[in-house]
Write an enzyme that holds these catalytic residues in place. Structure first.
Site, PDB file in Angstrom:
ATOM      1  N   SER A  19     -18.392  25.415 -11.423  1.00 28.96           N
ATOM      2  CA  SER A  19     -18.021  25.123 -13.229  1.00 28.96           C
ATOM      3  C   SER A  19     -18.700  26.241 -13.820  1.00 28.96           C
ATOM      4  CB  SER A  19     -19.094  23.307 -13.087  1.00 28.96           C
ATOM      5  OG  SER A  19     -18.229  23.009 -12.050  1.00 28.96           O
ATOM      6  N   ARG A  55      -4.685  20.761 -13.732  1.00 28.51           N
ATOM      7  CA  ARG A  55      -5.015  19.497 -13.704  1.00 28.51           C
ATOM      8  C   ARG A  55      -4.545  17.799 -13.649  1.00 28.51           C
ATOM      9  NH1 ARG A  55     -10.376  20.405 -17.751  1.00 28.51           N
ATOM     10  NH2 ARG A  55     -11.857  21.152 -15.823  1.00 28.51           N
ATOM     11  N   GLU A  81     -10.374  21.837  -9.578  1.00 29.09           N
ATOM     12  CA  GLU A  81     -10.279  21.739 -10.449  1.00 29.09           C
ATOM     13  C   GLU A  81     -10.838  21.094 -11.704  1.00 29.09           C
ATOM     14  OE1 GLU A  81      -7.368  23.298 -11.710  1.00 29.09           O
ATOM     15  OE2 GLU A  81      -6.085  23.426 -10.231  1.00 29.09           O
ATOM     16  N   GLY A  82     -12.325  21.084 -11.642  1.00 30.87           N
ATOM     17  CA  GLY A  82     -13.633  20.697 -12.404  1.00 30.87           C
ATOM     18  C   GLY A  82     -13.271  19.265 -11.531  1.00 30.87           C
ATOM     19  N   ARG A  84       1.437  -7.268   9.392  1.00 28.56           N
ATOM     20  CA  ARG A  84       0.580  -7.531  11.426  1.00 28.56           C
ATOM     21  C   ARG A  84       0.024  -9.056  11.065  1.00 28.56           C
ATOM     22  NH1 ARG A  84      -2.848  -6.401  15.648  1.00 28.56           N
ATOM     23  NH2 ARG A  84      -4.883  -7.360  15.174  1.00 28.56           N
TER      24      ARG A  84
END
Length: 388
Positions: A138, A252, A372-373, A277
């Site tokens: 970062s 991002r 990507e951060g 189900r």
């Protein structure tokens, strides 16, 4: 369930149909086996990237004059979402590749664009984005990889030395969009380079053993004096930090779109299972508690999609979108984590087994909140905009 999409141009509908056809024929039949094989040893879907590249899907948002698709970012991201719904590792790879060419498209000279972009956008090359380091994730400004002016020739070339970490496509890429320190100036000490693969001075660490995205090979790239021509420096010397941060805004959005596709796919599996189900003599979808859970999952996916499309439209209009990119990345990746978690819950014990794809999707979703951060960094970006 196919998502109903709107595009700024008629061409977008044809691209989505092409993408869906390739996903159904080439990606979905292979994803589970390929991800299992890659978990046991390195396996990289080179053939899949070649297929997407030859279809023009690796270069959609780049200029037509250099071999790109010339498409709005809004269209490109919806293609990425479709790929993310079929095979998340590949969608991440498509986003990474587009990111590697972005500095040249945006900051390159006319000569650099003419020299570099045709290969990058041809569909035959794959790029890697070498920014993060073992001690600089970062905190990009603390990177230590250094590009030093070479004493040979006319003095315009560089030699790069250092280590990059968590690099997608490492060892498989044809070029590395690399950020390295060219001075100790805290604000303008980093520069951007396009480094061709193949140097004897470039080596790689062992592939990381990851929770998911096994076909997204990630490992260290080790530069031991790798030579780079001065013509391959993108932008001015010292402009690399600005290039990297601007590129991440675009990247991002790619991750946000891929994460939205992953969440949509998990929702589709959960909804289909809930209708089939049977418990207590009826489908479990008829239970209001579970139906409301599916509704909340759909709201999360829809919100994520709206967020990334809003940011993309701002980008296409040439308006600032940094805050909106951070919002989209945060919303979409948190949504992916929530929706895949809830999908496992809908399937119950079956969802916890590898017999159903939601187990894989759950593992794949987690890292979207990190790369990507991290989502904590996104909150920092957003808060700074709010407080201006």
């Amino acid at each position: 369930m196919p998502v109903t999409r709107l595009f700024p141009t008629d061409e977008g509908h044809d691209l989505i149909e092409l993408t869906r056809e390739i996903c159904d024929k080439e990606l979905r039949p292979k994803v589970d086996e390929a991800e299992r094989a890659a978990a046991e040893g390195e396996a990289f879907p080179t053939d899949i990237f070649r297929t997407l590249g030859r279809a023009g899907l690796l270069s959609l948002a780049h200029p037509e004059e250099y071999g790109g698709g010339g498409q709005p970012y809004e269209t490109y991201l919806q293609v990425v979402e479709e790929i993310g719904a079929a095979w998340m590792s590949v969608a991440v790879g498509v986003s990474v590749h587009s990111l590697t060419a972005w500095p040249v498209t945006t900051y390159g000279t006319d000569e650099q664009k003419a020299a570099l972009l045709p290969g990058m956008l041809s569909g035959e090359q794959l790029g890697a984005y070498a920014l993060s380091e073992p001690l600089a994730g970062s905190d990009v400004g603390s990177m230590t990889t250094r590009a030093t002016r070479s004493d040979e020739g006319d003095g315009t070339a560089y030699a790069i030395k250092g280590r990059k970490a968590w690099i997608s496509h490492a060892g498989h890429a044809d070029y590395y969009t690399t950020f390295a320190r060219t001075s100790d100036d805290a604000g303008r000490g980093i520069s951007c380079f396009i480094v061709p693969a193949g140097s004897d001075a470039m080596s790689f660490g062992q592939p990381e053993k990851k929770m998911g995205l096994h076909c997204d090979t990630v490992r260290e790239v080790i530069f031991d004096g790798v030579p780079v021509e001065g013509a391959n420096r993108i932008g001015d010397e010292g402009q690399g930090m600005a290039i990297a941060l601007a590129a991440l805004d675009a990247g991002r959005l790619g991750i946000a779109a891929a994460a939205t596709g992953l969440a949509q796919s998990a929702l589709d599996v959960a909804a289909a299972y809930a209708k089939e189900r049977q418990q207590f003599g009826r489908a479990i979808a008829s239970n209001q508690g579970l139906a409301f859970l599916l509704a909340d999952m759909d709201v999360a996916v829809s919100g994520a999609r709206a967020a990334y499309l809003h940011a993309a439209r701002l980008k296409d209009a040439g308006r600032p979108f940094s805050r909106e990119a951070a919002v989209a990345k945060l919303l979409a990746t948190d949504a992916a984590m929530k929706v895949t978690t809830d999908a496992v819950q809908v399937l119950g014990g079956a969802g916890y087994t590898a017999d159903f794809p939601v187990e894989r999707m759950f593992r794949e979703a987690k890292v979207t909140q990190i790369f990507e951060g991290t989502n904590q960094i996104q909150r920092l970006v957003i808060s700074r905009h709010v407080l201006r």
